[in-house]
Scaffold this motif. Sequence first.
Motif, short mmCIF file in Angstrom:
data_model
loop_
_atom_site.label_atom_id
_atom_site.label_comp_id
_atom_site.label_asym_id
_atom_site.label_seq_id
_atom_site.Cartn_x
_atom_site.Cartn_y
_atom_site.Cartn_z
N ALA A 49 0.83 -1.20 0.00
CA ALA A 49 0.00 0.00 0.00
C ALA A 49 0.87 1.25 0.00
O ALA A 49 2.07 1.19 0.28
CB ALA A 49 -0.91 -0.01 1.23
N GLU A 80 -1.99 -2.46 -3.37
CA GLU A 80 -2.88 -2.61 -2.24
C GLU A 80 -3.34 -1.24 -1.74
O GLU A 80 -2.64 -0.24 -1.93
CB GLU A 80 -2.19 -3.37 -1.10
CG GLU A 80 -1.78 -4.79 -1.46
CD GLU A 80 -1.02 -5.47 -0.34
OE1 GLU A 80 -1.01 -4.95 0.80
OE2 GLU A 80 -0.42 -6.53 -0.59
N GLY A 81 -4.51 -1.23 -1.09
CA GLY A 81 -5.01 0.01 -0.51
C GLY A 81 -5.76 0.86 -1.51
O GLY A 81 -5.73 0.62 -2.72
N ASP A 82 -6.42 1.89 -1.00
CA ASP A 82 -7.22 2.78 -1.84
C ASP A 82 -6.42 3.97 -2.35
O ASP A 82 -6.72 4.51 -3.42
CB ASP A 82 -8.44 3.29 -1.05
CG ASP A 82 -9.39 2.16 -0.67
OD1 ASP A 82 -9.48 1.20 -1.45
OD2 ASP A 82 -10.01 2.24 0.41
N GLY A 85 -4.32 3.53 -5.67
CA GLY A 85 -4.43 2.12 -6.01
C GLY A 85 -4.41 1.92 -7.51
O GLY A 85 -4.84 2.79 -8.28
N HIS A 87 -6.21 0.07 -9.44
CA HIS A 87 -7.53 0.10 -10.07
C HIS A 87 -7.97 1.54 -10.34
O HIS A 87 -8.43 1.87 -11.45
CB HIS A 87 -8.56 -0.60 -9.18
CG HIS A 87 -9.91 -0.74 -9.81
ND1 HIS A 87 -10.85 0.26 -9.80
CD2 HIS A 87 -10.48 -1.77 -10.51
CE1 HIS A 87 -11.93 -0.13 -10.44
NE2 HIS A 87 -11.74 -1.35 -10.88
#
Length: 284
Positions: A49, A80-82, A85, A87
């Motif tokens: 993250a 990992e993580g927002d 990230g 994505h």
Amino acid sequence: MPAVSPESQASDALPSRRRRAPRGGRHRGDESFLLPPGAPTLVLAVPGAARPGAADLATELARLVEIEHTGQPARVAFLEGDEAGLHSVLAGLRGEEDDELEAVVVPMSTGPDPVMDAELHAAVADAPALAVAAEPLGPHPLIAEALHDRLADAGLVRADRIRLMTMVTAASGVIVATPGDATAVRQAEVTGVLLASRLAAPVFTASLNDESSVKAAADQLRAAGAASVVLAPHLVGPEPDAALVASAAGIVGCPHSAPLGAHPALARLAALRYVEALSMALAD
């Protein structure tokens, strides 16, 4: 929208090579890759993250990729993580055409890592923007060069002659400690052989995740006559395994160099892996 032939698409999207003016130092004669307008974005995928040290390192590496090789900004994303990230970063790159390749994701890892590779490929497959995953940075001879430089920076080995430095070599044997299992160790052995050739000293490879592996490598080196053993971390720096470096070196009672960090060789490898993945994507 008029149809575009694969041949013209490839010529528009593939980077052209440029040769920089000769300069001194170990990178003299390097070639760089100029990305044409509209080329897919190079995204550096960082394990774990977002956290300050990892983000700073990745941002510096992305800066080197842009300045030294591609001429266009590279993005940084975390697996990992927002926060930043992968994505969400890929979602922000989505264009108007669903079938247009928007990104090539290059993992910040020195070799194949089953866990990281699975996370990266899953994120790319699930991305709202069309993207492809590139191969890890290593194994590659440039990784051995970067390891050599970090050992020299720590005063543990003699620097290469081109840099005209006169450090006294402290090490008569090196442990290349890599994250991962036995497969990762075998992959890193390629780098170990190249590093041994550069140093004219024995090099053994071990797993950072296995204390017995590190101990065995140290024992083998000392049995072979290495009076002074040092440890070279075979990782970029943001990997969670980086926390194991100091303890691994302490277990065998030897000094260690820093992780590779934002080394120019890694920036060149990131650009190279981008070009390879893009070429394969356009050929399919």
